[in-house]
Design a protein around this motif. Structure first.
Motif, PDB file in Angstrom:
ATOM      1  N   ALA A  42     -17.392  12.075  33.465  1.00 21.19           N
ATOM      2  CA  ALA A  42     -16.423  12.716  32.565  1.00 21.19           C
ATOM      3  C   ALA A  42     -15.108  12.996  33.285  1.00 21.19           C
ATOM      4  O   ALA A  42     -14.019  12.756  32.731  1.00 21.19           O
ATOM      5  CB  ALA A  42     -17.017  14.015  32.011  1.00 21.19           C
ATOM      6  N   ARG A  43     -15.203  13.506  34.497  1.00 18.32           N
ATOM      7  CA  ARG A  43     -13.992  13.808  35.267  1.00 18.32           C
ATOM      8  C   ARG A  43     -13.203  12.530  35.557  1.00 18.32           C
ATOM      9  O   ARG A  43     -11.977  12.503  35.451  1.00 18.32           O
ATOM     10  CB  ARG A  43     -14.382  14.498  36.574  1.00 18.32           C
ATOM     11  CG  ARG A  43     -13.222  15.138  37.321  1.00 18.32           C
ATOM     12  CD  ARG A  43     -13.689  15.869  38.565  1.00 18.32           C
ATOM     13  NE  ARG A  43     -14.728  16.836  38.265  1.00 18.32           N
ATOM     14  CZ  ARG A  43     -15.984  16.747  38.693  1.00 18.32           C
ATOM     15  NH1 ARG A  43     -16.360  15.721  39.446  1.00 18.32           N
ATOM     16  NH2 ARG A  43     -16.874  17.671  38.373  1.00 18.32           N
ATOM     17  N   ALA A  44     -13.913  11.466  35.883  1.00 18.78           N
ATOM     18  CA  ALA A  44     -13.247  10.201  36.216  1.00 18.78           C
ATOM     19  C   ALA A  44     -12.541   9.602  35.005  1.00 18.78           C
ATOM     20  O   ALA A  44     -11.411   9.101  35.123  1.00 18.78           O
ATOM     21  CB  ALA A  44     -14.266   9.213  36.784  1.00 18.78           C
ATOM     22  N   ILE A  45     -13.174   9.654  33.845  1.00 17.68           N
ATOM     23  CA  ILE A  45     -12.538   9.081  32.657  1.00 17.68           C
ATOM     24  C   ILE A  45     -11.328   9.902  32.241  1.00 17.68           C
ATOM     25  O   ILE A  45     -10.308   9.368  31.813  1.00 17.68           O
ATOM     26  CB  ILE A  45     -13.547   8.921  31.482  1.00 17.68           C
ATOM     27  CG1 ILE A  45     -12.913   8.104  30.354  1.00 17.68           C
ATOM     28  CG2 ILE A  45     -14.012  10.258  30.960  1.00 17.68           C
ATOM     29  CD1 ILE A  45     -12.506   6.710  30.746  1.00 17.68           C
ATOM     30  N   ASN A  46     -11.410  11.245  32.392  1.00 19.23           N
ATOM     31  CA  ASN A  46     -10.248  12.094  32.080  1.00 19.23           C
ATOM     32  C   ASN A  46      -9.066  11.762  32.994  1.00 19.23           C
ATOM     33  O   ASN A  46      -7.920  11.663  32.542  1.00 19.23           O
ATOM     34  CB  ASN A  46     -10.614  13.569  32.218  1.00 19.23           C
ATOM     35  CG  ASN A  46     -11.405  14.090  31.040  1.00 19.23           C
ATOM     36  OD1 ASN A  46     -11.473  13.447  29.998  1.00 19.23           O
ATOM     37  ND2 ASN A  46     -11.998  15.255  31.202  1.00 19.23           N
ATOM     38  N   GLU A  47      -9.362  11.591  34.268  1.00 20.96           N
ATOM     39  CA  GLU A  47      -8.304  11.268  35.233  1.00 20.96           C
ATOM     40  C   GLU A  47      -7.674   9.922  34.902  1.00 20.96           C
ATOM     41  O   GLU A  47      -6.449   9.757  34.967  1.00 20.96           O
ATOM     42  CB  GLU A  47      -8.878  11.253  36.652  1.00 20.96           C
ATOM     43  CG  GLU A  47      -9.249  12.640  37.175  1.00 20.96           C
ATOM     44  CD  GLU A  47      -9.971  12.589  38.506  1.00 20.96           C
ATOM     45  OE1 GLU A  47     -10.258  11.452  38.985  1.00 20.96           O
ATOM     46  OE2 GLU A  47     -10.261  13.657  39.081  1.00 20.96           O
ATOM     47  N   ASN A  48      -8.511   8.958  34.541  1.00 25.34           N
ATOM     48  CA  ASN A  48      -8.008   7.631  34.229  1.00 25.34           C
ATOM     49  C   ASN A  48      -7.117   7.643  32.993  1.00 25.34           C
ATOM     50  O   ASN A  48      -6.042   7.042  32.973  1.00 25.34           O
ATOM     51  CB  ASN A  48      -9.186   6.674  34.027  1.00 25.34           C
ATOM     52  CG  ASN A  48      -8.744   5.241  33.860  1.00 25.34           C
ATOM     53  OD1 ASN A  48      -8.346   4.830  32.777  1.00 25.34           O
ATOM     54  ND2 ASN A  48      -8.815   4.471  34.936  1.00 25.34           N
TER      55      ASN A  48
END
Length: 304
Positions: A42-48
Motif C-alpha cells: 500500500a505504501r509503495a503504490i501511494n508513493e508511486n
C-alpha cells in the motif's frame, strides 16, 4: 496524456491514466512484497501514484508558465489532477489491503487538508505564503526583552538574578522541549498574517491536541506581528473540544460549510462549488471499490 487547460474537464481520461500507472506499478510491487506485506504494498503504490501526480502537475505548471495561465486556470487543473489521483490511490490501497472504517475515516481526513490548501497555493485573491517563526526564535526574542527589562530595574544584582531564575522556571513549565509553531498553512492577506490549522473532525480523545492548539494560538497572539489564528474543520458536527477552541477568543473556528465559505473569502475560490460539481465518489471509484465501501458502509465518510 496531453497537458492543456482542458484537463480540468477530462476526469475520465485522468482516472484512466492513473489506473494504468497504478496497474503497471502494482505488477512490479507484487514481485517485491508478498501478500502478507500488504502495508508495504500500500505504501509503495501511494508513493508511486503521488510521483505520477507530481510529474503531471510539474508539466502542467511549466505549460501554464509558457502560456501565462491565470491562477484560476491553474488551480482548477491541479484540483482535477489531485482528485483523480486520490480516487485511484484509494482504489489501489483497497485492492491490496481492504479498508475498515477507522483507517478509512482517518485517511479521508488526511487527504482533505492538502486538497483545501491548493486554493491558497494558487490563490485568486492577492495573498502570499510565509514561513512561520521557530519557537526557539520566539523564546530567545522574548527572553532577551525580559532580561533587558530586568537589567534596568533599580534592584541589586542578586535580586535581578533571582528574577531571571524565576523567569526561566516559567519557561520550563510551558514546555519541556520545543513547541511546534508550524501549523498547516501560513499566509498574509491585506497586511494581516494568518495561521491556519485544518482538521477533519474532533474525536473523543482530543484533549491533548486541543491544549496544544490553545498554547500555540496564545503564543501567536502575544507576538508583535498580530497574527490571526484560523481553524477549518471538515465535519459539520463536532464536540466540546471544537467548542472550547471556538469560544477561546484566540481561535476563529469554522466547520462544514462555514469553513468552505471562509476558504472562499480568503483565497477567492469557491472550493465547495467545485467539489459539488466535480466530486462523485461512488460513481468515480471502480466497481470493486464502490461495492466494498457500500458493503462496509464507508461511503458516509466521504463527505467533502
Amino acid at each position: 496524456m496531453n497537458i492543456d487547460k482542458t484537463i480540468k474537464d477530462r476526469k475520465i481520461e485522468l482516472l484512466s491514466y492513473f489506473r494504468d500507472r497504478a496497474s503497471e506499478a502494482l505488477s512490479s510491487i507484487k514481485t517485491l512484497f508478498a501478500e502478507t506485506q500488504s502495508d508495504k504494498r500500500a505504501r509503495a503504490i501511494n508513493e508511486n501514484l503521488n510521483q505520477t501526480k507530481s510529474v503531471l502537475i510539474t508539466t502542467l505548471l511549466q505549460q501554464a508558465e509558457k502560456e501565462k495561465w491565470d491562477n484560476k486556470e491553474k488551480l482548477e487543473c491541479v484540483l482535477m489532477i489531485t482528485y483523480c489521483n486520490i480516487v485511484v490511490m484509494i482504489e489501489s490501497r483497497n485492492s491490496v489491503r481492504p479498508y475498515e472504517y477507522m483507517d478509512f475515516s482517518r485517511r479521508v481526513g488526511e487527504l482533505w487538508d492538502p486538497f483545501c490548501k491548493l486554493c491558497f497555493y494558487y490563490p485568486i485573491n492577492n495573498l502570499s505564503l510565509f514561513i512561520p517563526p521557530l519557537f526557539s526564535e520566539v523564546k530567545k526574542k522574548i527572553t532577551d526583552e525580559i532580561t533587558d527589562y530586568i537589567d534596568n530595574l533599580p534592584l541589586s544584582i542578586e535580586d535581578k538574578q533571582a528574577l531571571k531564575t524565576y523567569y526561566a522556571k516559567v519557561w520550563s513549565l510551558v514546555s519541556s522541549g520545543e513547541i511546534q509553531l508550524e501549523l498547516d498553512l501560513h499566509f498574509s492577506h491585506n497586511g494581516q498574517k494568518y495561521v491556519v490549522d485544518f482538521k477533519s473532525g474532533f474525536g473523543s480523545n482530543e484533549k491533548g491536541n486541543t491544549n496544544r492548539l490553545l498554547l500555540v494560538a496564545t503564543i501567536y497572539h502575544n507576538l508583535d506581528e498580530n497574527y490571526k489564528c484560523l481553524l477549518f474543520v471538515r465535519a459539520e458536527e463536532n464536540n466540546s473540544y471544537f467548542n472550547t477552541l471556538k469560544n477561546s477568543g484566540i481561535w476563529n473556528a469554522y466547520c462544514g460549510n462555514e469553513a468552505y465559505q471562509k476558504i472562499k473569502e480568503y483565497s477567492g475560490y469557491d472550493l465547495k462549488n467545485w467539489t459539488s460539481t466535480n466530486i462523485d465518489w461512488a460513481s468515480d471509484f471502480n466497481t470493486e471499490t464502490t461495492a466494498h465501501f457500500t458493503d462496509k458502509n464507508l461511503l458516509q465518510y466521504l463527505l467533502w
